[in-house]
Design a protein around this motif. Structure first.
Motif, PDB file in Angstrom:
ATOM      1  N   SER A 208       0.919  -1.169   0.228  1.00  0.00           N
ATOM      2  CA  SER A 208      -0.068   0.077   0.031  1.00  0.00           C
ATOM      3  C   SER A 208       0.726   1.205  -0.045  1.00  0.00           C
ATOM      4  O   SER A 208       2.038   0.951   0.365  1.00  0.00           O
ATOM      5  N   GLY A 209       0.417   2.346  -0.287  1.00  0.00           N
ATOM      6  CA  GLY A 209       1.020   3.429  -0.656  1.00  0.00           C
ATOM      7  C   GLY A 209       1.367   3.947   0.798  1.00  0.00           C
ATOM      8  O   GLY A 209       2.555   4.916   0.808  1.00  0.00           O
ATOM      9  N   ASP A 210       0.658   4.008   1.857  1.00  0.00           N
ATOM     10  CA  ASP A 210       0.813   4.837   3.201  1.00  0.00           C
ATOM     11  C   ASP A 210       0.680   6.319   2.699  1.00  0.00           C
ATOM     12  O   ASP A 210       1.634   7.118   3.244  1.00  0.00           O
ATOM     13  N   ALA A 211       0.072   6.643   1.882  1.00  0.00           N
ATOM     14  CA  ALA A 211      -0.069   7.877   1.074  1.00  0.00           C
ATOM     15  C   ALA A 211      -0.344   9.017   2.201  1.00  0.00           C
ATOM     16  O   ALA A 211      -1.519   9.193   2.680  1.00  0.00           O
ATOM     17  N   HIS A 212       0.685   9.860   2.136  1.00  0.00           N
ATOM     18  CA  HIS A 212       0.502  11.192   2.884  1.00  0.00           C
ATOM     19  C   HIS A 212       0.414  12.504   1.893  1.00  0.00           C
ATOM     20  O   HIS A 212       0.118  13.543   2.132  1.00  0.00           O
ATOM     21  N   ARG A 213       0.549  12.062   0.571  1.00  0.00           N
ATOM     22  CA  ARG A 213       0.586  13.080  -0.395  1.00  0.00           C
ATOM     23  C   ARG A 213       0.009  12.214  -1.696  1.00  0.00           C
ATOM     24  O   ARG A 213      -0.013  11.020  -1.511  1.00  0.00           O
ATOM     25  N   LEU A 214      -0.770  12.760  -2.437  1.00  0.00           N
ATOM     26  CA  LEU A 214      -1.709  12.200  -3.686  1.00  0.00           C
ATOM     27  C   LEU A 214      -0.436  11.381  -4.393  1.00  0.00           C
ATOM     28  O   LEU A 214      -0.978  10.102  -5.136  1.00  0.00           O
ATOM     29  N   ASP A 215       0.692  11.560  -4.720  1.00  0.00           N
ATOM     30  CA  ASP A 215       1.551  10.886  -5.807  1.00  0.00           C
ATOM     31  C   ASP A 215       2.001   9.734  -4.828  1.00  0.00           C
ATOM     32  O   ASP A 215       3.006   9.225  -5.463  1.00  0.00           O
ATOM     33  N   GLU A 216       1.815   9.489  -3.648  1.00  0.00           N
ATOM     34  CA  GLU A 216       2.358   8.452  -2.724  1.00  0.00           C
ATOM     35  C   GLU A 216       1.183   7.164  -2.925  1.00  0.00           C
ATOM     36  O   GLU A 216       1.632   6.141  -2.684  1.00  0.00           O
ATOM     37  N   MET A 217       0.132   7.422  -3.592  1.00  0.00           N
ATOM     38  CA  MET A 217      -0.863   6.449  -3.679  1.00  0.00           C
ATOM     39  C   MET A 217      -0.425   5.259  -4.687  1.00  0.00           C
ATOM     40  O   MET A 217       0.380   5.682  -5.765  1.00  0.00           O
ATOM     41  N   VAL A 218      -0.519   3.921  -4.518  1.00  0.00           N
ATOM     42  CA  VAL A 218       0.141   3.048  -5.404  1.00  0.00           C
ATOM     43  C   VAL A 218      -1.265   2.238  -5.905  1.00  0.00           C
ATOM     44  O   VAL A 218      -2.287   1.948  -5.090  1.00  0.00           O
ATOM     45  N   SER A 219      -0.816   1.481  -7.034  1.00  0.00           N
ATOM     46  CA  SER A 219      -1.938   0.368  -7.618  1.00  0.00           C
ATOM     47  C   SER A 219      -1.165  -0.895  -7.630  1.00  0.00           C
ATOM     48  O   SER A 219      -1.010  -1.365  -8.968  1.00  0.00           O
ATOM     49  N   ARG A 220      -0.504  -1.473  -6.737  1.00  0.00           N
ATOM     50  CA  ARG A 220       0.080  -2.618  -6.905  1.00  0.00           C
ATOM     51  C   ARG A 220      -0.415  -3.963  -5.995  1.00  0.00           C
ATOM     52  O   ARG A 220      -0.143  -5.184  -6.564  1.00  0.00           O
ATOM     53  N   THR A 221      -1.335  -3.875  -5.262  1.00  0.00           N
ATOM     54  CA  THR A 221      -2.094  -4.917  -5.034  1.00  0.00           C
ATOM     55  C   THR A 221      -3.276  -5.414  -5.509  1.00  0.00           C
ATOM     56  O   THR A 221      -4.139  -4.442  -5.500  1.00  0.00           O
ATOM     57  N   LEU A 222      -3.216  -6.219  -6.326  1.00  0.00           N
ATOM     58  CA  LEU A 222      -4.543  -6.681  -7.200  1.00  0.00           C
ATOM     59  C   LEU A 222      -5.218  -8.112  -6.363  1.00  0.00           C
ATOM     60  O   LEU A 222      -4.514  -8.897  -6.048  1.00  0.00           O
ATOM     61  N   LEU A 223      -6.524  -7.796  -6.054  1.00  0.00           N
ATOM     62  CA  LEU A 223      -7.095  -8.670  -5.429  1.00  0.00           C
ATOM     63  C   LEU A 223      -8.047  -9.386  -6.394  1.00  0.00           C
ATOM     64  O   LEU A 223      -8.907  -8.667  -7.269  1.00  0.00           O
ATOM     65  N   LYS A 224      -8.172 -10.732  -6.253  1.00  0.00           N
ATOM     66  CA  LYS A 224      -9.225 -11.230  -7.150  1.00  0.00           C
ATOM     67  C   LYS A 224     -10.255 -11.767  -6.279  1.00  0.00           C
ATOM     68  O   LYS A 224     -10.008 -12.888  -5.370  1.00  0.00           O
ATOM     69  N   ILE A 225     -11.492 -11.400  -6.088  1.00  0.00           N
ATOM     70  CA  ILE A 225     -12.531 -11.334  -5.147  1.00  0.00           C
ATOM     71  C   ILE A 225     -13.933 -11.167  -5.898  1.00  0.00           C
ATOM     72  O   ILE A 225     -13.853 -10.735  -6.685  1.00  0.00           O
TER      73      ILE A 225
END
Length: 248
Positions: A208-225
């Motif tokens: 996860s990004g632990d985002a404190h800024r917008l550019d710290e968000m990430v899309s690396r965890t893919l859930l198949k649910i």
């Protein structure tokens, strides 16, 4: 027949309620950036608090983005734990419990920064005066147990970091806590984390990004649910009924 679908998730995002977050971390901008990154699920996890989570839930309505209300709780061992829930009411109950175990101290804005509560448009509502960026007197096992009791799921945060992490502070993953998975930071790969921290063992990992800024968000965890629910995440972390957690 249950249909499973892939959902990109970032389950560790801060808002302006966290004193260390930038002023851009307001509901409409968080939702816009999440959708720009292709995320289908995010969790709002401010330090020991959840007051801005309902506003992000409201801001995301009609966007196709699912939002979980949560908290990043700091245990008495100074370990950060993500406490994730389906419903705002569950997160509110967790916040009440956490606040009952926080020291009754006032936030020092000049030292920590301001703690703002906003509405779904990002407009200011009030400033939270209580010091949130500190430890509760709850053990990490108690935090995990209370999260589960309220219907949520508890995941140790950024276990590869040298501060406020499970492995830095304890050196191992206590089996009695019942953690289904661990979060690693965006700065390492799962392979690097397992090589550097043998205590991770075979625990499923999320980034996860632990985002404190917008550019710290990430899309690396893919859930198949089947749906963006806590129960489905639990199945995925246990690799049950075809559910999967994968790092992109």
């Amino acid at each position: 027949m249950v249909v499973l679908r892939p959902i990109l998730a970032d389950l560790h995002i801060h808002t302006v309620l966290s004193a260390c977050a930038e002023v851009e971390m307001i509901p409409p901008l968080i939702v816009r950036e999440a959708r720009r990154r292709g995320l289908g699920l995010i969790a709002i996890t401010d330090h020991n608090a959840m007051a801005n989570a309902p506003a992000v839930v409201q801001a995301a309505q009609g966007s196709g983005l699912a939002v979980w209300p949560g908290l990043e709780v700091q245990s008495r061992e100074e370990v950060h734990l993500l406490c994730l829930f389906d419903a705002v009411e569950q997160a509110e109950a967790m916040q009440a419990l956490v606040w009952a175990h926080l020291p009754p101290l006032q936030n020092r804005e000049e030292f920590f920064g301001a703690q703002y509560v906003v509405d779904q448009t990002g407009d200011y509502r009030y400033t939270e005066e209580r010091l949130l960026q500190t430890s509760t007197d709850l053990s990490l096992e108690q935090v995990a147990a209370e999260t589960e009791r309220l219907g949520g799921l508890c995941i140790p945060a950024h276990v590869d970091r040298p501060a406020y992490s499970l492995l830095a502070n304890l050196g191992f993953v206590p089996p009695e806590a019942g953690f289904l998975g661990l979060e690693i930071s965006r700065r390492v790969t799962p392979q690097q984390a397992r090589e550097r921290f043998p205590a991770i063992g075979s625990y499923p990992l999320l980034i996860s990004g632990d985002a404190h800024r917008l550019d710290e968000m990430v899309s690396r965890t893919l859930l198949k649910i089947a749906a963006p629910t806590i129960a489905e995440l639990g199945l995925a972390l246990r690799s049950e009924e075809g559910r999967v957690v994968k790092i992109e």
